[in-house]
Design a protein around this motif. Structure first.
Motif, PDB file in Angstrom:
ATOM      1  N   MET A 104     -55.154  19.708 -11.109  1.00  0.00           N
ATOM      2  CA  MET A 104     -55.861  19.070 -10.125  1.00  0.00           C
ATOM      3  C   MET A 104     -54.911  18.851  -8.803  1.00  0.00           C
TER       4      MET A 104
ATOM      5  N   ASP B 120     -51.326  17.038  -8.814  1.00  0.00           N
ATOM      6  CA  ASP B 120     -50.523  17.497 -10.103  1.00  0.00           C
ATOM      7  C   ASP B 120     -49.364  18.455  -9.764  1.00  0.00           C
TER       8      ASP B 120
ATOM      9  N   PRO C  53     -55.865   8.457  -4.164  1.00  0.00           N
ATOM     10  CA  PRO C  53     -57.261   8.733  -4.728  1.00  0.00           C
ATOM     11  C   PRO C  53     -57.030  10.375  -5.328  1.00  0.00           C
TER      12      PRO C  53
ATOM     13  N   PRO D 198     -56.818  12.976  -7.472  1.00  0.00           N
ATOM     14  CA  PRO D 198     -57.273  13.208  -9.002  1.00  0.00           C
ATOM     15  C   PRO D 198     -56.225  13.313  -9.830  1.00  0.00           C
TER      16      PRO D 198
ATOM     17  N   ASN E 296     -54.651  10.139 -11.193  1.00  0.00           N
ATOM     18  CA  ASN E 296     -55.532   9.244 -11.587  1.00  0.00           C
ATOM     19  C   ASN E 296     -55.285   9.312 -13.209  1.00  0.00           C
TER      20      ASN E 296
ATOM     21  N   LEU F 135     -58.009  10.460 -15.602  1.00  0.00           N
ATOM     22  CA  LEU F 135     -58.609  11.889 -15.362  1.00  0.00           C
ATOM     23  C   LEU F 135     -57.652  12.980 -15.903  1.00  0.00           C
TER      24      LEU F 135
ATOM     25  N   ASP G 209     -57.592  17.531 -16.414  1.00  0.00           N
ATOM     26  CA  ASP G 209     -58.388  18.806 -16.321  1.00  0.00           C
ATOM     27  C   ASP G 209     -58.719  19.333 -17.408  1.00  0.00           C
TER      28      ASP G 209
ATOM     29  N   TYR H 160     -51.252  12.795 -18.338  1.00  0.00           N
ATOM     30  CA  TYR H 160     -50.958  12.159 -17.198  1.00  0.00           C
ATOM     31  C   TYR H 160     -49.377  12.416 -16.706  1.00  0.00           C
TER      32      TYR H 160
ATOM     33  N   ALA I 192     -62.113  15.704 -15.171  1.00  0.00           N
ATOM     34  CA  ALA I 192     -62.618  15.385 -13.854  1.00  0.00           C
ATOM     35  C   ALA I 192     -63.405  16.541 -13.430  1.00  0.00           C
ATOM     36  N   THR I 193     -64.395  16.424 -12.638  1.00  0.00           N
ATOM     37  CA  THR I 193     -65.549  17.284 -12.253  1.00  0.00           C
ATOM     38  C   THR I 193     -65.421  17.457 -10.688  1.00  0.00           C
TER      39      THR I 193
ATOM     40  N   VAL J 131     -63.747  18.767  -8.551  1.00  0.00           N
ATOM     41  CA  VAL J 131     -62.263  18.691  -7.723  1.00  0.00           C
ATOM     42  C   VAL J 131     -61.740  20.234  -7.960  1.00  0.00           C
TER      43      VAL J 131
ATOM     44  N   GLU K 205     -58.711  23.219  -8.092  1.00  0.00           N
ATOM     45  CA  GLU K 205     -57.696  23.196  -8.995  1.00  0.00           C
ATOM     46  C   GLU K 205     -56.816  24.252  -8.392  1.00  0.00           C
TER      47      GLU K 205
END
Length: 293
Positions: free
Chosen positions: A41, A44, A241, A243, A246, A249, A251, A257, A285-286, A288, A290
Protein backbone atom coordinates in the motif's frame (compact mmCIF):
# COMPACT_ATOMS: atom_id res chain seq x y z
CA UNK A 1 65.73 -6.79 -23.39
CA UNK A 2 64.34 -10.09 -24.62
CA UNK A 3 63.31 -10.97 -21.06
CA UNK A 4 61.16 -7.86 -20.95
CA UNK A 5 59.34 -8.71 -24.18
CA UNK A 6 56.80 -11.10 -22.57
CA UNK A 7 56.00 -8.52 -19.89
CA UNK A 8 55.53 -5.81 -22.53
CA UNK A 9 53.29 -8.10 -24.58
CA UNK A 10 51.19 -8.94 -21.52
CA UNK A 11 50.74 -5.25 -20.67
CA UNK A 12 49.69 -4.50 -24.24
CA UNK A 13 47.12 -7.31 -24.17
CA UNK A 14 45.65 -6.01 -20.89
CA UNK A 15 45.53 -2.46 -22.25
CA UNK A 16 43.85 -3.57 -25.46
CA UNK A 17 41.33 -5.67 -23.54
CA UNK A 18 40.45 -2.68 -21.38
CA UNK A 19 40.10 -0.41 -24.39
CA UNK A 20 38.00 -2.81 -26.45
CA UNK A 21 35.84 -3.74 -23.44
CA UNK A 22 34.21 -0.32 -23.66
CA UNK A 23 30.89 -0.69 -25.46
CA UNK A 24 28.70 1.71 -27.43
CA UNK A 25 25.83 2.93 -25.26
CA UNK A 26 24.59 5.50 -27.75
CA UNK A 27 21.15 5.28 -29.28
CA UNK A 28 17.45 5.43 -28.46
CA UNK A 29 16.27 2.88 -25.92
CA UNK A 30 12.70 1.69 -25.35
CA UNK A 31 11.82 0.74 -21.75
CA UNK A 32 10.76 -2.83 -21.03
CA UNK A 33 7.93 -3.69 -18.59
CA UNK A 34 9.16 -4.34 -15.08
CA UNK A 35 8.18 -4.32 -11.44
CA UNK A 36 8.64 -0.81 -10.15
CA UNK A 37 10.37 -0.04 -6.89
CA UNK A 38 7.82 -0.50 -4.13
CA UNK A 39 5.04 -2.89 -3.19
CA UNK A 40 2.02 -3.06 -0.97
CA UNK A 41 0.00 0.00 0.00
CA UNK A 42 0.95 3.64 -0.35
CA UNK A 43 3.24 4.46 2.56
CA UNK A 44 4.62 0.91 2.76
CA UNK A 45 8.44 1.15 2.67
CA UNK A 46 9.34 -2.42 3.54
CA UNK A 47 12.71 -3.36 2.09
CA UNK A 48 14.14 0.18 2.18
CA UNK A 49 16.97 0.82 4.69
CA UNK A 50 15.50 4.10 5.90
CA UNK A 51 16.76 6.14 8.82
CA UNK A 52 14.43 7.73 11.37
CA UNK A 53 14.75 10.99 9.42
CA UNK A 54 13.45 9.36 6.22
CA UNK A 55 10.63 7.66 8.12
CA UNK A 56 9.53 10.97 9.68
CA UNK A 57 9.79 12.67 6.29
CA UNK A 58 7.44 10.05 4.82
CA UNK A 59 4.97 10.23 7.70
CA UNK A 60 4.68 14.02 7.37
CA UNK A 61 4.05 13.91 3.59
CA UNK A 62 0.63 14.82 2.23
CA UNK A 63 -0.79 14.01 -1.23
CA UNK A 64 -1.83 17.68 -1.38
CA UNK A 65 1.85 18.40 -1.99
CA UNK A 66 1.08 17.84 -5.69
CA UNK A 67 -1.46 20.70 -5.58
CA UNK A 68 1.05 23.35 -4.52
CA UNK A 69 1.54 25.57 -7.57
CA UNK A 70 5.32 25.68 -7.14
CA UNK A 71 5.41 21.88 -7.43
CA UNK A 72 2.97 21.53 -10.34
CA UNK A 73 5.90 20.96 -12.70
CA UNK A 74 8.35 19.67 -10.11
CA UNK A 75 11.25 18.08 -12.02
CA UNK A 76 11.69 14.36 -11.59
CA UNK A 77 15.37 13.83 -10.86
CA UNK A 78 17.40 11.76 -13.32
CA UNK A 79 17.88 8.85 -10.91
CA UNK A 80 14.14 8.72 -10.16
CA UNK A 81 13.11 8.95 -13.82
CA UNK A 82 15.42 6.05 -14.67
CA UNK A 83 13.61 3.76 -12.25
CA UNK A 84 10.14 5.20 -11.76
CA UNK A 85 8.01 5.54 -14.89
CA UNK A 86 8.64 3.58 -18.07
CA UNK A 87 10.53 6.31 -19.87
CA UNK A 88 12.23 6.34 -23.26
CA UNK A 89 15.96 7.02 -23.06
CA UNK A 90 18.39 8.62 -25.53
CA UNK A 91 22.17 8.55 -25.06
CA UNK A 92 24.72 10.43 -27.16
CA UNK A 93 28.34 11.51 -26.73
CA UNK A 94 30.71 14.42 -27.12
CA UNK A 95 33.81 13.05 -28.87
CA UNK A 96 37.14 14.85 -29.17
CA UNK A 97 37.93 15.15 -32.89
CA UNK A 98 41.70 14.82 -32.51
CA UNK A 99 41.82 11.82 -30.18
CA UNK A 100 38.37 10.29 -30.81
CA UNK A 101 38.00 9.89 -27.06
CA UNK A 102 34.63 10.38 -25.39
CA UNK A 103 34.64 13.60 -23.39
CA UNK A 104 31.13 13.14 -22.03
CA UNK A 105 27.98 11.10 -22.44
CA UNK A 106 24.64 12.87 -22.42
CA UNK A 107 21.28 11.34 -21.57
CA UNK A 108 17.70 12.44 -22.16
CA UNK A 109 14.68 10.80 -20.51
CA UNK A 110 11.19 11.46 -21.83
CA UNK A 111 9.72 11.65 -18.29
CA UNK A 112 9.73 15.35 -17.40
CA UNK A 113 12.46 15.72 -20.08
CA UNK A 114 15.26 15.19 -17.59
CA UNK A 115 18.83 15.30 -18.90
CA UNK A 116 22.21 14.40 -17.51
CA UNK A 117 25.87 14.84 -18.45
CA UNK A 118 28.37 12.14 -17.53
CA UNK A 119 31.91 13.53 -17.70
CA UNK A 120 34.49 11.01 -18.91
CA UNK A 121 37.54 13.31 -19.07
CA UNK A 122 38.68 12.90 -15.46
CA UNK A 123 37.67 16.37 -14.33
CA UNK A 124 37.57 16.89 -10.55
CA UNK A 125 34.34 16.89 -8.58
CA UNK A 126 33.07 20.35 -7.50
CA UNK A 127 33.39 21.45 -3.86
CA UNK A 128 30.65 20.35 -1.48
CA UNK A 129 29.02 23.79 -1.43
CA UNK A 130 28.70 24.02 -5.22
CA UNK A 131 25.26 24.21 -6.84
CA UNK A 132 23.02 21.16 -6.35
CA UNK A 133 20.70 20.32 -9.26
CA UNK A 134 18.02 17.76 -10.18
CA UNK A 135 20.52 15.68 -12.15
CA UNK A 136 23.58 16.41 -10.01
CA UNK A 137 27.20 16.21 -11.13
CA UNK A 138 28.21 12.89 -12.69
CA UNK A 139 31.52 11.34 -13.68
CA UNK A 140 31.99 7.99 -15.39
CA UNK A 141 34.63 5.32 -15.73
CA UNK A 142 34.70 1.90 -17.35
CA UNK A 143 34.77 -1.29 -15.32
CA UNK A 144 35.33 -3.77 -18.14
CA UNK A 145 32.26 -3.38 -20.37
CA UNK A 146 30.20 -1.64 -17.64
CA UNK A 147 30.00 2.14 -17.38
CA UNK A 148 30.09 3.11 -13.71
CA UNK A 149 28.67 6.58 -13.03
CA UNK A 150 29.04 8.40 -9.72
CA UNK A 151 26.60 11.25 -9.07
CA UNK A 152 26.73 13.87 -6.31
CA UNK A 153 25.43 17.43 -5.81
CA UNK A 154 21.79 16.40 -6.04
CA UNK A 155 18.74 18.18 -4.70
CA UNK A 156 16.42 16.37 -2.34
CA UNK A 157 14.28 14.28 -4.66
CA UNK A 158 11.85 11.39 -4.90
CA UNK A 159 12.67 7.77 -4.33
CA UNK A 160 8.93 7.28 -4.51
CA UNK A 161 6.33 9.96 -5.08
CA UNK A 162 4.61 9.27 -1.76
CA UNK A 163 7.06 10.96 0.59
CA UNK A 164 10.07 8.65 0.42
CA UNK A 165 13.02 10.87 -0.50
CA UNK A 166 16.77 10.89 -0.74
CA UNK A 167 18.56 13.90 0.72
CA UNK A 168 20.82 16.43 -0.98
CA UNK A 169 23.76 14.61 0.60
CA UNK A 170 23.12 11.40 -1.37
CA UNK A 171 25.69 9.81 -3.66
CA UNK A 172 24.31 7.55 -6.38
CA UNK A 173 26.42 5.01 -8.24
CA UNK A 174 24.79 3.74 -11.44
CA UNK A 175 26.11 0.86 -13.53
CA UNK A 176 25.12 0.83 -17.22
CA UNK A 177 25.60 -2.55 -18.90
CA UNK A 178 24.80 -3.31 -22.52
CA UNK A 179 24.02 -6.89 -23.50
CA UNK A 180 23.47 -7.06 -27.25
CA UNK A 181 20.48 -4.85 -27.96
CA UNK A 182 19.53 -4.62 -24.29
CA UNK A 183 20.63 -2.03 -21.74
CA UNK A 184 20.41 -2.71 -18.01
CA UNK A 185 21.12 -0.32 -15.17
CA UNK A 186 21.69 -0.91 -11.49
CA UNK A 187 21.72 2.01 -9.07
CA UNK A 188 23.13 2.02 -5.55
CA UNK A 189 22.08 4.91 -3.31
CA UNK A 190 24.33 6.00 -0.46
CA UNK A 191 22.65 8.58 1.76
CA UNK A 192 24.04 9.44 5.21
CA UNK A 193 20.85 11.32 6.11
CA UNK A 194 17.99 9.13 4.84
CA UNK A 195 19.58 5.66 4.71
CA UNK A 196 21.40 3.49 7.23
CA UNK A 197 22.75 1.17 4.49
CA UNK A 198 23.15 1.38 0.70
CA UNK A 199 19.91 0.86 -1.24
CA UNK A 200 20.12 -1.12 -4.50
CA UNK A 201 17.67 -0.99 -7.41
CA UNK A 202 18.21 -3.26 -10.40
CA UNK A 203 14.94 -3.57 -12.33
CA UNK A 204 15.69 -1.04 -15.08
CA UNK A 205 15.93 -2.52 -18.59
CA UNK A 206 15.66 -1.07 -22.12
CA UNK A 207 15.89 -2.45 -25.67
CA UNK A 208 17.53 -0.60 -28.56
CA UNK A 209 14.88 0.94 -30.82
CA UNK A 210 16.33 3.44 -33.35
CA UNK A 211 12.84 4.22 -34.74
CA UNK A 212 11.35 5.10 -31.35
CA UNK A 213 9.98 8.69 -31.39
CA UNK A 214 11.01 10.91 -28.51
CA UNK A 215 7.93 13.00 -27.82
CA UNK A 216 8.14 16.32 -26.00
CA UNK A 217 6.94 16.56 -22.41
CA UNK A 218 5.58 20.09 -22.00
CA UNK A 219 4.52 21.19 -18.53
CA UNK A 220 3.12 24.56 -17.51
CA UNK A 221 2.65 25.67 -13.92
CA UNK A 222 -1.00 26.22 -13.03
CA UNK A 223 -3.26 26.33 -10.00
CA UNK A 224 -4.99 22.97 -10.30
CA UNK A 225 -6.44 22.96 -6.76
CA UNK A 226 -6.89 26.14 -4.76
CA UNK A 227 -4.82 26.16 -1.57
CA UNK A 228 -4.57 28.96 0.96
CA UNK A 229 -1.59 31.21 0.37
CA UNK A 230 1.36 30.04 2.44
CA UNK A 231 -0.25 26.66 3.22
CA UNK A 232 2.27 23.81 3.41
CA UNK A 233 0.48 20.45 3.17
CA UNK A 234 1.68 18.04 5.85
CA UNK A 235 0.65 15.69 8.64
CA UNK A 236 1.88 15.66 12.22
CA UNK A 237 3.60 12.51 13.53
CA UNK A 238 1.15 9.64 13.89
CA UNK A 239 -1.60 11.46 11.96
CA UNK A 240 -0.87 10.34 8.38
CA UNK A 241 -3.87 8.77 6.60
CA UNK A 242 -1.70 6.76 4.19
CA UNK A 243 -3.00 3.17 4.22
CA UNK A 244 0.47 1.69 4.59
CA UNK A 245 0.84 3.54 7.91
CA UNK A 246 -2.49 2.34 9.31
CA UNK A 247 -1.93 -0.31 12.00
CA UNK A 248 -5.42 -1.75 11.43
CA UNK A 249 -5.03 -2.30 7.69
CA UNK A 250 -3.11 -4.87 5.66
CA UNK A 251 -2.70 -5.65 1.97
CA UNK A 252 -3.84 -8.75 0.08
CA UNK A 253 -0.72 -10.55 1.25
CA UNK A 254 -1.51 -9.97 4.93
CA UNK A 255 1.66 -7.93 5.51
CA UNK A 256 2.08 -6.99 9.20
CA UNK A 257 2.37 -3.35 10.19
CA UNK A 258 5.95 -3.35 11.55
CA UNK A 259 7.82 -4.28 8.34
CA UNK A 260 5.89 -1.60 6.43
CA UNK A 261 7.89 0.98 8.41
CA UNK A 262 11.02 -0.11 6.55
CA UNK A 263 14.55 -0.26 7.90
CA UNK A 264 17.66 -2.21 6.98
CA UNK A 265 16.54 -5.54 8.54
CA UNK A 266 13.52 -5.66 6.19
CA UNK A 267 15.85 -5.96 3.16
CA UNK A 268 17.09 -9.44 4.04
CA UNK A 269 15.47 -12.88 3.45
CA UNK A 270 15.85 -13.94 7.09
CA UNK A 271 13.38 -11.22 8.06
CA UNK A 272 10.59 -13.29 6.49
CA UNK A 273 10.73 -15.78 9.37
CA UNK A 274 10.36 -12.91 11.84
CA UNK A 275 7.36 -11.56 9.93
CA UNK A 276 5.52 -14.86 10.24
CA UNK A 277 5.42 -14.44 14.01
CA UNK A 278 3.97 -10.92 13.83
CA UNK A 279 0.23 -10.27 14.26
CA UNK A 280 -1.65 -9.45 11.09
CA UNK A 281 -3.86 -6.35 11.03
CA UNK A 282 -7.55 -7.23 11.19
CA UNK A 283 -8.76 -5.57 7.98
CA UNK A 284 -7.69 -5.88 4.36
CA UNK A 285 -7.54 -2.50 2.65
CA UNK A 286 -9.84 -2.05 -0.33
CA UNK A 287 -9.87 0.63 -2.96
CA UNK A 288 -6.21 1.61 -2.43
CA UNK A 289 -3.41 1.49 -4.95
CA UNK A 290 -0.55 -0.93 -4.66
CA UNK A 291 3.11 -0.56 -5.37
CA UNK A 292 5.11 1.50 -7.78
CA UNK A 293 6.41 5.01 -7.77
Amino acid sequence: MLRRAPLFATLMILWCHSAFAQVDLMGVWRPLPRNQDGSGMTGDIAGVPVSDAARWRLQSWSPEDFDVTEWACRPHAWDYSLEGPLSALRIWADIDQATQKVIAFHGHLNQQEQETTIWMDGRPRPPANALHTWSGFSTGEWDGDVLVVTTTHLKEAYLRRSGLMHSDQATIRTRYRRMGDYLQTTSIIYDPVMMTEPYVRSTMMWVLDPALPMSPYPCEEATETALARGHVPHFLPGKSPLPGLNKDLTDRFGTPYEPRLGGAPTMYPEYIAKMKAMPKPPKVATGVGEGGN
